[in-house]
Design a protein around this motif. Structure first.
Motif, PDB file in Angstrom:
ATOM      1  N   SER A  96      -1.795   3.504  -9.931  1.00  0.00           N
ATOM      2  CA  SER A  96      -1.743   2.121  -9.456  1.00  0.00           C
ATOM      3  C   SER A  96      -1.745   1.177 -10.651  1.00  0.00           C
ATOM      4  N   VAL A 137       2.119   5.945  -3.127  1.00  0.00           N
ATOM      5  CA  VAL A 137       0.865   5.518  -2.523  1.00  0.00           C
ATOM      6  C   VAL A 137       0.235   4.391  -3.329  1.00  0.00           C
ATOM      7  N   ASP A 147       0.156   8.539   7.451  1.00  0.00           N
ATOM      8  CA  ASP A 147       1.190   8.807   6.458  1.00  0.00           C
ATOM      9  C   ASP A 147       2.186   7.657   6.370  1.00  0.00           C
ATOM     10  N   GLY A 181      -0.052  11.660   1.931  1.00  0.00           N
ATOM     11  CA  GLY A 181      -1.404  12.207   1.881  1.00  0.00           C
ATOM     12  C   GLY A 181      -1.493  13.534   2.605  1.00  0.00           C
ATOM     13  N   TYR A 197      -6.856   1.445  11.019  1.00  0.00           N
ATOM     14  CA  TYR A 197      -7.104   2.403   9.931  1.00  0.00           C
ATOM     15  C   TYR A 197      -8.603   2.589   9.695  1.00  0.00           C
ATOM     16  N   GLN A 240       4.539  15.443  -2.842  1.00  0.00           N
ATOM     17  CA  GLN A 240       3.720  14.825  -3.885  1.00  0.00           C
ATOM     18  C   GLN A 240       4.235  15.191  -5.276  1.00  0.00           C
ATOM     19  N   ILE A 294      -0.518   3.903   5.880  1.00  0.00           N
ATOM     20  CA  ILE A 294      -1.683   3.752   5.015  1.00  0.00           C
ATOM     21  C   ILE A 294      -1.550   4.563   3.721  1.00  0.00           C
ATOM     22  N   PHE A 295      -1.513   5.879   3.824  1.00  0.00           N
ATOM     23  CA  PHE A 295      -1.470   6.738   2.644  1.00  0.00           C
ATOM     24  C   PHE A 295      -0.222   7.620   2.690  1.00  0.00           C
ATOM     25  N   GLU A 355      -7.010  14.054  -2.122  1.00  0.00           N
ATOM     26  CA  GLU A 355      -6.322  13.869  -0.841  1.00  0.00           C
ATOM     27  C   GLU A 355      -4.843  13.523  -1.023  1.00  0.00           C
ATOM     28  N   HIS A 356      -4.478  13.070  -2.229  1.00  0.00           N
ATOM     29  CA  HIS A 356      -3.090  12.700  -2.516  1.00  0.00           C
ATOM     30  C   HIS A 356      -2.319  13.805  -3.229  1.00  0.00           C
ATOM     31  N   HIS A 416      -0.236   1.188  -1.099  1.00  0.00           N
ATOM     32  CA  HIS A 416      -1.618   1.024  -0.644  1.00  0.00           C
ATOM     33  C   HIS A 416      -2.509   0.354  -1.690  1.00  0.00           C
ATOM     34  N   TYR A 417      -2.601   0.943  -2.854  1.00  0.00           N
ATOM     35  CA  TYR A 417      -3.572   0.456  -3.841  1.00  0.00           C
ATOM     36  C   TYR A 417      -3.146  -0.840  -4.524  1.00  0.00           C
TER      37      TYR A 417
END
Length: 387
Positions: A203, A119, A286, A293, A354, A111, A289-290, A243-244, A123-124
């Motif tokens: 995002s 992410v 991982d 994470g 998910y 990260q 989805i995220f 969580e990220h 994702h977003y």
């Protein structure tokens, strides 16, 4: 919705019933009250003989990819996972293939500033029109508070108001939102409590959408990494972003919040959490989805805030995430026809897996949802809990 994905012919499920992998998986699932013949709504329905072997070898990565490929199904996928995780039988399978993920999570910083944007892009930034159909009217992509709520809109409004009351927001105060999403908290707090807010997100689509949605409110949306913030605020909130952050960066995150919070301010941290310190991020989540994470444990969070914050309150309403995810899934499935041609059947199965697997995990209490209220020096006279 039933789907059939094209591909090369595979061995049928009936041809696998004598294999050792099938027998082992059958006996394991039976301990959780799950069958492999589809007689109960939460039973597996095997369509490919190789699924048990792949699941045993690769864990949830193999199981999830097999579901995405249409190689197995379940009438109630959420209950399949709730029973599987509640029983503990999933812990009896520890594929060697997962060792790589465990080592990577322990020793590699996944990260970093450069990687933190992944992410958002994967994702977003799927499309605001997609999330508008799945979420509530404010686009709140975190757990709702269902204590007195009857639907998703009420649950999300109750959660936003709960946060405002826990922070004891007062008109004219300036609040930082770390990981502001589409601005649901910021807009609610500005409209109902008269505060000004600064929000940071990784995002681009979230940032652009929020700027267009709330041009007349005292809100500032920044496309920025949290580590680059260096100014003080009356209060800080972070809802569904920790969580990220990743275990390698927990301390830096807390130091950033400490640096940006006024001495008499409060920091509300809302995050999903895990029950065990020594665990590995789910490889399927991982990958699909995220990315990058990493759910924190209470112990890891305690280490990160050590000497920086006083924990004034800790509120767990993880069971409410089950209801939230089921509501999102219902909205997603209802709206799917307008996205089907663009996104395809494999995405439909991925997204359903998910939402429903996560709902099952919260139902089993395998993962939690915590709201922490933190202060820098302790609230004089004590913090009065809000619920």
């Amino acid at each position: 919705m039933q789907t059939k994905l094209s591909g090369s012919p595979a061995p049928t499920a009936s041809s696998s019933r004598t294999s050792s992998a099938y027998k082992f998986a059958r006996d394991l699932l039976a301990k959780a009250g799950i069958g492999m013949d589809g007689e109960q709504p939460w039973d597996m329905i095997l369509k490919d003989a190789r699924v048990p072997e792949r699941a045993l070898a690769e864990g949830n990565l193999g199981l999830g990819e097999a579901y995405m490929n249409g190689e197995w199904d379940a009438g109630k996928l959420d209950e399949f996972f709730a029973r599987l995780l509640r029983s503990g039988v999933a812990d009896m399978v520890n594929p060697a293939a997962l060792l790589f993920h465990a080592v990577k999570a322990k020793f590699v910083n996944l990260q970093t500033k450069s990687r933190s944007w992944q992410v958002g892009e994967q994702h977003y930034d799927l499309g605001n029109d997609f999330y508008e159909q799945m979420l509530d009217s404010r686009m709140t992509y975190t757990c709702g508070y269902w204590k007195d709520a009857e639907n998703l809109e009420q649950a999300q409004t109750a959660k936003l108001d709960l946060i405002c009351r826990k922070l004891n927001l007062q008109p004219g105060q300036r609040v930082l939102d770390i990981g502001c999403g589409w601005g649901s908290f910021m807009s609610y707090a500005a409209e109902h409590y008269g505060v000004e807010c600064v929000g940071v997100t990784i995002s681009r689509e979230q940032c652009d959408w929020a700027k267009q949605r709330y041009p007349d409110l005292p809100l500032e949306f920044r496309l920025q990494d949290y580590r680059d913030i260096n100014e003080q605020f009356d209060h800080i909130v972070s809802v569904g972003m920790f969580e990220h952050v990743g275990r390698k960066n927990h301390r830096v995150y807390m130091e950033t919040a400490h640096r940006c919070l006024k001495d008499d301010g409060l920091f509300l941290l809302h995050t999903i959490g895990k029950n065990r310190r020594h665990s590995t991020p789910d490889p399927w989540i991982d990958k699909y989805i995220f990315p990058n994470g990493d759910l924190p444990s209470i112990g890891q969070m305690g280490d990160a805030m050590d000497g920086l914050f006083v924990a004034e309150d800790l509120h767990n309403f993880g069971a409410d995430y089950d209801k939230t995810l089921m509501a999102w899934c219902s909205n997603f499935e209802r709206a799917w026809p307008q996205f089907a041609e663009k996104m395809g059947e494999r995405f439909w199965r991925m997204w359903r897996y998910y939402l429903l697997s996560c709902a099952g995990a919260f139902r089993a209490r395998d993962i939690q949802l915590w709201q922490w209220v933190l202060s820098k020096k302790g609230v004089l006279g004590g913090y009065e809990r809000v619920s």
